[in-house]
Design a protein around this motif. Structure first.
Motif, PDB file in Angstrom:
ATOM      1  N   ILE A 254       0.813  -1.224   0.000  1.00 17.41           N
ATOM      2  CA  ILE A 254       0.000   0.000   0.000  1.00 17.41           C
ATOM      3  C   ILE A 254       0.846   1.274   0.000  1.00 17.41           C
ATOM      4  N   ARG A 257       2.555   1.260  -4.265  1.00 17.39           N
ATOM      5  CA  ARG A 257       1.732   0.351  -5.070  1.00 17.39           C
ATOM      6  C   ARG A 257       2.150   0.274  -6.533  1.00 17.39           C
TER       7      ARG A 257
ATOM      8  N   SER B  87      -8.659   2.526  -1.750  1.00 14.87           N
ATOM      9  CA  SER B  87      -7.208   2.638  -1.901  1.00 14.87           C
ATOM     10  C   SER B  87      -6.692   1.663  -2.946  1.00 14.87           C
ATOM     11  N   ALA B  88      -7.432   0.594  -3.186  1.00 15.32           N
ATOM     12  CA  ALA B  88      -6.999  -0.385  -4.180  1.00 15.32           C
ATOM     13  C   ALA B  88      -7.074   0.193  -5.583  1.00 15.32           C
TER      14      ALA B  88
END
Lengths: 307, 155
Positions: A254, A257, B87-88
């Motif tokens: 995260i 990424r 957030s992905a």
């Protein structure tokens, strides 16, 4: 240590795929976009600011992801939230060094493997390319080509593509209303690459058409191996056809990424099926006035073997 | 070690001039968009964009398009727990609005997980006291025999 192989091309020219494929050769190592040569000092690399204090890009925080993932992988053997935190400290402790010194440190760390990298941001300024060649005088360059119609349409339809074109000034302001025109970027990026490579001995660079790479992969990969003087046997070629095997061919943790095109990271494997090569003739979909390619764009494309 | 310097040659009347620098290819951007920085594939000059109303309008529209990802509806069901979190999908730095929406989803997930954990522990507690229906009840243990009273023999 052998100087790296760099892939030079405008954005949306199959650079992610080609870099990952070539980098899977047993003697090579493909990396994400490091963007190191966009800064002189590591301090400037981390801050994302030019010496005059101006922010290099509104997305600079994201443009550091490739470097963070690389350091995490090299020195921790994994890409996790913790190892990326370690990578951040690794970079910050080198804030007084030049980007070239740090790049050489990375290249020496993985030797005898030879780094393969592409950062389209290097084309933003000739200064970046001069910085690169000063660090690696024996670097090799793959000038990756794509038909202007295919590249322009891909850029116009990509998420964030039109905004990127605007920021890079790919706007035709000659009429009453401004028109976003990606052929400007296609032309100027390739012109800059040609000017840069002409200053180097001819054997240091090779032109590869992206469509040929995808349509006749075995022959193109063998040609690249031959040019680099590395083994081109069947196992090596087979390894290069599996870009998804790279530790960088997936979304990172995260806190780092990206480092590459998100579409590639989500689906890095080669997909069966050929790529059609479009025509230089005819109106351009993105031009409301129905204009076709600028004569200089068409001329350059023909020099590259497109019709 | 550096090589010894070669003796200087006398310059002839005709001096050899350095070859002229190679002319660079003419770029398209300065021709079609004078507002753009001339050097390399650089970037639009913000100052010139601000000064040009048409460019300014175009820039604002593009920025809105890029930022205008459709807002996900607020989570309401257990199925929402396992949907992809914002957030992905983020591929750039986040706005305050995106961070707030992400916090809202995480907060919802945390509340639901807390409730599920509480329910699960409660069920486990009940289960510990449950009596299986398919296992015969164990035979009741025989009562211990009462000790027989010993009659004292008559003396």
């Amino acid at each position: 240590m052998l100087d790296p192989v760099f892939i030079l091309a405008p954005p949306r020219s199959f650079t992610s795929l080609v870099c990952a494929c070539v980098g899977q050769h047993p003697e090579l190592l493909g990396l994400p976009e490091l963007n190191l040569f966009q800064a002189d000092k590591m301090e400037d690399f981390w801050s994302g600011r030019e010496p005059d204090g101006q922010l290099r890009s509104p997305f600079w925080a994201v443009m550091r992801h490739g470097m963070l993932r690389t350091v995490a992988q090299f020195y921790s053997g994994e890409q996790t939230i913790q190892s990326v935190n370690m990578a951040e400290r690794w970079i910050k402790t080198r804030r007084d060094r030049t980007s070239g010194e740090v790049y050489r440190e990375l290249a020496e760390h993985v030797a005898p493997l030879r780094i393969v990298e592409k950062s389209p941001g290097y084309l933003r300024s000739r200064v970046n390319l001069d910085r690169l060649i000063a660090t690696f005088p024996n670097a090799r360059f793959i000038h990756l080509l794509r038909h202007p119609r295919g590249q322009c349409e891909s850029l116009m339809s990509a998420k964030g593509g039109p905004a990127l074109l605007f920021m890079l000034g790919s706007v035709d302001r000659s009429g009453e209303e401004p028109v976003l025109d990606p052929q400007i970027l296609w032309h100027d990026a390739n012109a800059q690459i040609l000017d840069f490579l002409e200053d180097l001995p001819a054997e240091r660079s090779i032109q590869v058409r992206g469509e040929a790479f995808l349509n006749d992969m075995d022959a193109t990969l063998a040609r690249i191996c031959d040019w680099l003087g590395i083994r081109g046997d069947a196992p090596a070629i087979e390894a290069m056809k599996h870009p998804e095997d790279s530790p960088f061919s997936q979304v990172g943790p995260i806190n780092a990424r990206l480092g590459n095109d998100i579409n590639f990271l989500n689906a890095p494997a080669l997909r069966p099926g050929g790529v059609t090569v479009p025509s230089l003739d005819g109106p351009l979909d993105w031009r409301p006035d129905g204009a076709s390619f600028h004569p200089r764009v068409a001329e350059m494309a023909r020099e590259f073997g497109y019709e | 070690m550096s090589e010894p310097a070669a003796p200087k040659k006398k310059r002839s009347a005709k001096t050899v001039e350095a070859p002229p620098a190679k002319p660079r290819r003419a770029l398209l951007a300065p021709e079609l968009n004078p507002a753009r920085a001339v050097e390399g594939v650089a970037r639009m000059s913000l100052k010139d964009v601000v000064a040009d109303p048409a460019l300014r309008k175009m820039g604002v529209e593009l920025w809105r398009q890029m930022r205008g990802t459709p807002e996900a509806p607020p989570p309401t069901s257990v199925e929402d727990l396992w949907k992809q979190l914002p957030s992905a999908r983020l591929n750039s730095s986040s706005t305050a609005d995106e961070i707030d929406r992400y916090r809202e989803r995480l907060s919802f997930r945390a509340t639901m997980l807390e409730a599920l954990l509480e329910e699960t522990l409660h069920e486990l507690d009940l289960l510990a006291r449950a009596v299986p229906a398919d296992v015969p009840e164990p035979e009741p243990a025989p009562e211990p025999e009462k000790p027989k009273s010993r009659k004292r023999k008559a003396a």
